[in-house]
Design a protein around this motif. Structure first.
Motif, PDB file in Angstrom:
ATOM      1  N   GLN A   1       0.843  -1.431  -0.001  1.00 13.09           N
ATOM      2  CA  GLN A   1       0.629  -0.188   0.643  1.00 13.09           C
ATOM      3  C   GLN A   1       0.622   0.807   0.084  1.00 13.09           C
ATOM      4  O   GLN A   1       2.089   1.066   0.226  1.00 13.09           O
ATOM      5  CB  GLN A   1      -0.976  -0.179   1.724  1.00 13.09           C
ATOM      6  CG  GLN A   1      -0.337  -0.224   2.563  1.00 13.09           C
ATOM      7  CD  GLN A   1      -1.131  -0.193   4.077  1.00 13.09           C
ATOM      8  OE1 GLN A   1      -2.434  -0.178   3.463  1.00 13.09           O
ATOM      9  NE2 GLN A   1      -1.055   0.739   4.372  1.00 13.09           N
TER      10      GLN A   1
ATOM     11  N   GLU B   1      -1.936 -13.359   7.601  1.00 15.03           N
ATOM     12  CA  GLU B   1      -3.182 -13.040   8.295  1.00 15.03           C
ATOM     13  C   GLU B   1      -2.887 -11.120   8.014  1.00 15.03           C
ATOM     14  O   GLU B   1      -2.177 -11.215   8.355  1.00 15.03           O
ATOM     15  CB  GLU B   1      -3.023 -13.595   9.116  1.00 15.03           C
ATOM     16  CG  GLU B   1      -2.814 -15.187   9.587  1.00 15.03           C
ATOM     17  CD  GLU B   1      -2.586 -15.217  11.331  1.00 15.03           C
ATOM     18  OE1 GLU B   1      -3.444 -15.940  11.891  1.00 15.03           O
ATOM     19  OE2 GLU B   1      -1.981 -14.880  11.922  1.00 15.03           O
ATOM     20  N   ILE B   2      -3.936 -10.300   7.513  1.00 19.08           N
ATOM     21  CA  ILE B   2      -4.238  -9.659   7.838  1.00 19.08           C
ATOM     22  C   ILE B   2      -5.508  -9.409   8.864  1.00 19.08           C
ATOM     23  O   ILE B   2      -6.630 -10.587   9.096  1.00 19.08           O
ATOM     24  CB  ILE B   2      -5.237  -8.775   6.658  1.00 19.08           C
ATOM     25  CG1 ILE B   2      -3.374  -9.288   5.281  1.00 19.08           C
ATOM     26  CG2 ILE B   2      -5.240  -7.741   6.835  1.00 19.08           C
ATOM     27  CD1 ILE B   2      -4.246  -8.646   3.975  1.00 19.08           C
ATOM     28  N   TYR B   3      -5.572  -8.693  10.113  1.00 18.48           N
ATOM     29  CA  TYR B   3      -6.551  -8.211  10.926  1.00 18.48           C
ATOM     30  C   TYR B   3      -6.502  -6.619  11.369  1.00 18.48           C
ATOM     31  O   TYR B   3      -5.057  -6.524  11.311  1.00 18.48           O
ATOM     32  CB  TYR B   3      -6.296  -9.466  12.145  1.00 18.48           C
ATOM     33  CG  TYR B   3      -4.667  -9.486  12.220  1.00 18.48           C
ATOM     34  CD1 TYR B   3      -4.268  -8.563  14.319  1.00 18.48           C
ATOM     35  CD2 TYR B   3      -3.378  -9.699  12.515  1.00 18.48           C
ATOM     36  CE1 TYR B   3      -3.421  -8.988  14.808  1.00 18.48           C
ATOM     37  CE2 TYR B   3      -2.273  -9.604  12.748  1.00 18.48           C
ATOM     38  CZ  TYR B   3      -2.022  -8.891  13.684  1.00 18.48           C
ATOM     39  OH  TYR B   3      -1.071  -8.913  14.831  1.00 18.48           O
ATOM     40  N   ARG B   4      -7.257  -7.366  12.124  1.00 18.40           N
ATOM     41  CA  ARG B   4      -7.672  -5.087  12.753  1.00 18.40           C
ATOM     42  C   ARG B   4      -7.340  -5.546  14.146  1.00 18.40           C
ATOM     43  O   ARG B   4      -7.814  -6.231  15.006  1.00 18.40           O
ATOM     44  CB  ARG B   4      -8.797  -4.976  12.538  1.00 18.40           C
ATOM     45  CG  ARG B   4      -8.754  -3.365  12.914  1.00 18.40           C
ATOM     46  CD  ARG B   4     -10.430  -2.944  11.660  1.00 18.40           C
ATOM     47  NE  ARG B   4     -10.163  -1.796  12.233  1.00 18.40           N
ATOM     48  CZ  ARG B   4     -10.173  -0.058  11.455  1.00 18.40           C
ATOM     49  NH1 ARG B   4     -10.092  -0.968  10.425  1.00 18.40           N
ATOM     50  NH2 ARG B   4     -10.292   0.232  11.362  1.00 18.40           N
ATOM     51  N   ARG B   5      -6.622  -4.552  15.302  1.00 15.46           N
ATOM     52  CA  ARG B   5      -6.368  -4.586  16.883  1.00 15.46           C
ATOM     53  C   ARG B   5      -6.883  -3.376  16.660  1.00 15.46           C
ATOM     54  O   ARG B   5      -5.909  -2.056  16.590  1.00 15.46           O
ATOM     55  CB  ARG B   5      -4.835  -5.288  16.692  1.00 15.46           C
ATOM     56  CG  ARG B   5      -4.988  -5.467  18.458  1.00 15.46           C
ATOM     57  CD  ARG B   5      -3.664  -5.287  18.640  1.00 15.46           C
ATOM     58  NE  ARG B   5      -3.095  -5.653  20.343  1.00 15.46           N
ATOM     59  CZ  ARG B   5      -2.869  -6.838  20.353  1.00 15.46           C
ATOM     60  NH1 ARG B   5      -2.449  -7.893  19.767  1.00 15.46           N
ATOM     61  NH2 ARG B   5      -3.282  -6.596  21.696  1.00 15.46           N
TER      62      ARG B   5
ATOM     63  N   SER C   1      -7.887   0.411  16.342  1.00 12.85           N
ATOM     64  CA  SER C   1      -7.955   0.536  15.745  1.00 12.85           C
ATOM     65  C   SER C   1      -7.388   0.851  14.201  1.00 12.85           C
ATOM     66  O   SER C   1      -7.112   1.184  12.804  1.00 12.85           O
ATOM     67  CB  SER C   1      -8.641   2.277  15.268  1.00 12.85           C
ATOM     68  OG  SER C   1      -6.765   2.466  15.685  1.00 12.85           O
ATOM     69  N   ASP C   2      -6.328  -0.119  13.784  1.00 15.07           N
ATOM     70  CA  ASP C   2      -4.995  -0.305  13.382  1.00 15.07           C
ATOM     71  C   ASP C   2      -5.310  -1.438  12.485  1.00 15.07           C
ATOM     72  O   ASP C   2      -5.680  -2.542  13.264  1.00 15.07           O
ATOM     73  CB  ASP C   2      -3.710   0.264  13.919  1.00 15.07           C
ATOM     74  CG  ASP C   2      -3.310   1.156  14.670  1.00 15.07           C
ATOM     75  OD1 ASP C   2      -3.625   2.394  13.916  1.00 15.07           O
ATOM     76  OD2 ASP C   2      -2.774   1.004  15.780  1.00 15.07           O
ATOM     77  N   TRP C   3      -5.017  -1.940  11.412  1.00 16.90           N
ATOM     78  CA  TRP C   3      -4.519  -3.126  10.270  1.00 16.90           C
ATOM     79  C   TRP C   3      -3.054  -3.387  10.629  1.00 16.90           C
ATOM     80  O   TRP C   3      -2.444  -2.687  10.217  1.00 16.90           O
ATOM     81  CB  TRP C   3      -5.176  -3.003   8.950  1.00 16.90           C
ATOM     82  CG  TRP C   3      -6.124  -2.555   8.921  1.00 16.90           C
ATOM     83  CD1 TRP C   3      -6.882  -1.012   8.274  1.00 16.90           C
ATOM     84  CD2 TRP C   3      -7.843  -3.727   9.022  1.00 16.90           C
ATOM     85  NE1 TRP C   3      -8.341  -1.827   8.445  1.00 16.90           N
ATOM     86  CE2 TRP C   3      -8.698  -2.654   8.030  1.00 16.90           C
ATOM     87  CE3 TRP C   3      -7.452  -5.228   8.564  1.00 16.90           C
ATOM     88  CZ2 TRP C   3      -9.984  -3.823   8.255  1.00 16.90           C
ATOM     89  CZ3 TRP C   3      -8.782  -5.637   8.607  1.00 16.90           C
ATOM     90  CH2 TRP C   3     -10.019  -5.491   8.361  1.00 16.90           C
ATOM     91  N   LYS C   4      -3.027  -4.592  10.762  1.00 18.89           N
ATOM     92  CA  LYS C   4      -1.821  -5.917  11.269  1.00 18.89           C
ATOM     93  C   LYS C   4      -1.578  -6.551  10.016  1.00 18.89           C
ATOM     94  O   LYS C   4      -2.818  -7.039   9.227  1.00 18.89           O
ATOM     95  CB  LYS C   4      -1.834  -6.242  12.647  1.00 18.89           C
ATOM     96  CG  LYS C   4      -2.276  -5.173  13.712  1.00 18.89           C
ATOM     97  CD  LYS C   4      -0.859  -4.357  13.918  1.00 18.89           C
ATOM     98  CE  LYS C   4      -1.469  -3.103  14.831  1.00 18.89           C
ATOM     99  NZ  LYS C   4      -0.187  -2.504  15.183  1.00 18.89           N
ATOM    100  N   ILE C   5      -0.994  -6.844   9.910  1.00 19.26           N
ATOM    101  CA  ILE C   5      -0.461  -7.784   8.703  1.00 19.26           C
ATOM    102  C   ILE C   5       0.299  -8.939   9.506  1.00 19.26           C
ATOM    103  O   ILE C   5       1.886  -7.962   9.527  1.00 19.26           O
ATOM    104  CB  ILE C   5       0.697  -7.657   7.259  1.00 19.26           C
ATOM    105  CG1 ILE C   5      -0.499  -6.466   6.678  1.00 19.26           C
ATOM    106  CG2 ILE C   5       0.397  -8.592   6.513  1.00 19.26           C
ATOM    107  CD1 ILE C   5      -0.459  -5.703   5.579  1.00 19.26           C
TER     108      ILE C   5
END
Length: 80
Positions: free
Chosen positions: A23, A46-50, A52-56
């Motif tokens: 991105q 894995e793409i996930y939300r923690r 308010s942030d997106w993590k990979i």
């Protein structure tokens, strides 16, 4: 008509692959070691939300038990 399932593709030492996620201003490239145990299903990342942030997260996990093995690891009951 006799329908037969195609044999599953198997990852092996000759199989190379990578996860390439980008991105603006951020890039993740991950290339796991070759699989050697007859894996037919893999998780690259894995793409996930923690909060308010997106993590990979780079994973590189293979399953020689197919999709049923992956589903079971995530708590899904699979009937044979």
């Amino acid at each position: 008509m006799d329908l037969q399932a195609e044999p599953a593709a198997t990852f092996d030492r000759r199989t190379t692959w990578q996860a390439d996620i980008s991105q603006p201003n951020t890039r993740l490239r991950f290339q796991p070691d070759p699989f050697t145990s007859g894996e037919t299903v893999t998780i690259a990342a894995e793409i996930y939300r923690r909060a308010s942030d997106w993590k990979i997260r780079a994973v590189g996990q293979g399953y020689d038990t197919g999709l049923a093995g992956l589903a079971t690891d995530y708590g899904i009951n699979v009937e044979a």
